[in-house]
Design a protein around this motif. Structure first.
Motif, short mmCIF file in Angstrom:
data_model
loop_
_atom_site.label_atom_id
_atom_site.label_comp_id
_atom_site.label_asym_id
_atom_site.label_seq_id
_atom_site.Cartn_x
_atom_site.Cartn_y
_atom_site.Cartn_z
N LYS A 9 0.83 -1.21 0.00
CA LYS A 9 0.00 0.00 0.00
C LYS A 9 0.87 1.26 0.00
CE LYS A 9 -3.77 -2.27 2.49
NZ LYS A 9 -4.76 -2.12 3.57
N TYR A 49 -12.32 -2.42 -3.30
CA TYR A 49 -12.81 -2.47 -1.93
C TYR A 49 -14.34 -2.47 -1.85
CZ TYR A 49 -8.18 -1.98 0.23
OH TYR A 49 -6.90 -2.19 0.67
N HIS A 52 -16.52 -3.39 1.14
CA HIS A 52 -16.51 -2.53 2.34
C HIS A 52 -17.32 -1.24 2.15
CE1 HIS A 52 -13.50 -5.12 4.09
NE2 HIS A 52 -12.72 -4.96 3.05
N PHE A 57 -15.56 3.43 7.38
CA PHE A 57 -14.21 3.86 6.99
C PHE A 57 -13.98 3.77 5.48
CE2 PHE A 57 -14.01 -0.63 8.31
CZ PHE A 57 -13.44 -1.23 7.17
N GLU A 60 -12.36 6.85 3.79
CA GLU A 60 -10.97 6.97 4.26
C GLU A 60 -10.07 5.94 3.55
OE1 GLU A 60 -9.09 6.02 8.56
OE2 GLU A 60 -11.11 6.86 8.60
N LEU A 61 -10.63 4.73 3.40
CA LEU A 61 -9.90 3.63 2.76
C LEU A 61 -9.58 3.96 1.30
CD1 LEU A 61 -8.99 0.66 3.10
CD2 LEU A 61 -11.34 -0.05 2.63
N THR A 91 -5.07 -8.22 10.20
CA THR A 91 -5.36 -6.92 9.56
C THR A 91 -5.06 -5.76 10.48
OG1 THR A 91 -7.11 -7.98 8.29
CG2 THR A 91 -7.20 -5.58 8.44
N ARG A 102 2.90 -7.07 9.06
CA ARG A 102 2.22 -6.00 9.82
C ARG A 102 2.72 -5.95 11.26
NH1 ARG A 102 -3.35 -7.96 7.16
NH2 ARG A 102 -3.51 -6.52 5.41
N VAL A 109 -4.58 0.29 11.81
CA VAL A 109 -5.32 -0.58 10.88
C VAL A 109 -5.49 0.08 9.50
CG1 VAL A 109 -7.65 0.16 11.58
CG2 VAL A 109 -7.30 -2.15 10.69
N GLY A 110 -5.57 1.41 9.47
CA GLY A 110 -5.71 2.10 8.19
C GLY A 110 -4.44 2.00 7.36
N ASN A 112 -1.78 -0.24 7.10
CA ASN A 112 -1.26 -1.55 7.51
C ASN A 112 -0.39 -2.20 6.44
OD1 ASN A 112 -3.30 -2.23 5.80
ND2 ASN A 112 -4.34 -3.65 7.16
N HIS A 115 -1.86 -5.45 1.38
CA HIS A 115 -3.15 -6.11 1.19
C HIS A 115 -2.90 -7.47 0.54
CE1 HIS A 115 -7.27 -6.90 -0.12
NE2 HIS A 115 -6.70 -7.34 -1.23
P1 CMP Z 1 -7.12 -4.71 3.64
O1 CMP Z 1 -6.62 -6.09 3.86
O2 CMP Z 1 -6.52 -3.93 2.52
O3 CMP Z 1 -8.71 -4.77 3.42
C1 CMP Z 1 -9.58 -3.77 3.87
C2 CMP Z 1 -8.88 -2.69 4.59
O4 CMP Z 1 -9.70 -1.85 5.34
C3 CMP Z 1 -7.95 -3.31 5.62
O5 CMP Z 1 -6.87 -3.91 4.97
C4 CMP Z 1 -7.63 -2.11 6.49
O6 CMP Z 1 -6.48 -1.41 6.05
C5 CMP Z 1 -8.85 -1.23 6.29
N1 CMP Z 1 -9.59 -1.06 7.54
C6 CMP Z 1 -10.17 -2.01 8.27
N2 CMP Z 1 -10.74 -1.45 9.36
C7 CMP Z 1 -10.52 -0.12 9.29
C8 CMP Z 1 -10.84 0.97 10.11
N3 CMP Z 1 -11.53 0.81 11.24
N4 CMP Z 1 -10.42 2.20 9.73
C9 CMP Z 1 -9.73 2.37 8.58
N5 CMP Z 1 -9.38 1.36 7.75
C10 CMP Z 1 -9.76 0.12 8.12
#
Ligand code: CMP
Length: 143
Positions: A9, A49, A52, A57, A60-61, A91, A102, A109-110, A112, A115
């Motif tokens: 990422k 994504y 989601h 989030f 933001e993602l 995650t 990680r 978590v944002g 990380n 992927h």
């Molecule tokens: P990823 O494996 O790329 O798949 C979905 C992504 O959402 C995850 O990794 C995290 O980086 C992101 N994510 C999950 N929970 C949150 C959260 N609470 N706030 C921001 N990003 C999140």
């Protein structure tokens, strides 16, 4: 042979972790069959994504994943989907064990770092989203 989609990422690229991450999967014994440094469009981010979309989030993602270049990869090998997930760690870096990517390099978590596809269906879908068939190679490692 099983294939998975992995992506360093924007935070991982910015922190110069591409080499370290490629090294881990090479050392493990997996085969890199596709790779590119690229910027993700808003449209591709929303598709990637999509599952989601309803999460709080999501915005933001999408903003984060489009904020700078990512290093998209396809890796091949026996059980590569589940093994890559183990090597990435949980995650949420709060829960990812030391020794995992990680666990060793991420705090939130944002942001990380990496992927990875979570199932064979996701792997097929994500590989298809990011790579054309002719961008993937196949080769004999014993040569
Ligand atoms: P990823 O494996 O790329 O798949 C979905 C992504 O959402 C995850 O990794 C995290 O980086 C992101 N994510 C999950 N929970 C949150 C959260 N609470 N706030 C921001 N990003 C999140």
């Amino acid at each position: 042979m099983e294939k998975t989609f992995l992506m360093v990422k924007p935070d991982g690229v910015q922190r110069n972790l591409v080499g370290e991450i490629v090294n881990r999967f090479e050392n493990k014994g997996f085969t890199l069959v596709g790779a590119k440094l690229m910027n993700i469009s808003q449209e591709l981010a929303e598709q990637h994504y999509g599952e989601h979309k309803e999460r709080p989030f999501f915005g933001e993602l999408v903003d984060f994943i489009t904020s700078g270049p990512v290093f998209a990869m396809v890796w091949e090998g026996e059980n590569v989907i589940s093994t890559a997930r183990l090597m990435m760690g949980a995650t949420n870096p709060k829960e990812s064990a030391p020794g995992t990517i990680r666990g060793d390099f991420a705090v939130t978590v944002g942001k990380n770092i990496i992927h990875g596809s979570d199932s064979s269906d996701s792997a097929a879908r994500e590989i298809n989203l990011f790579f054309k068939e002719e961008e993937l190679v196949s080769y004999d490692k014993s040569m």
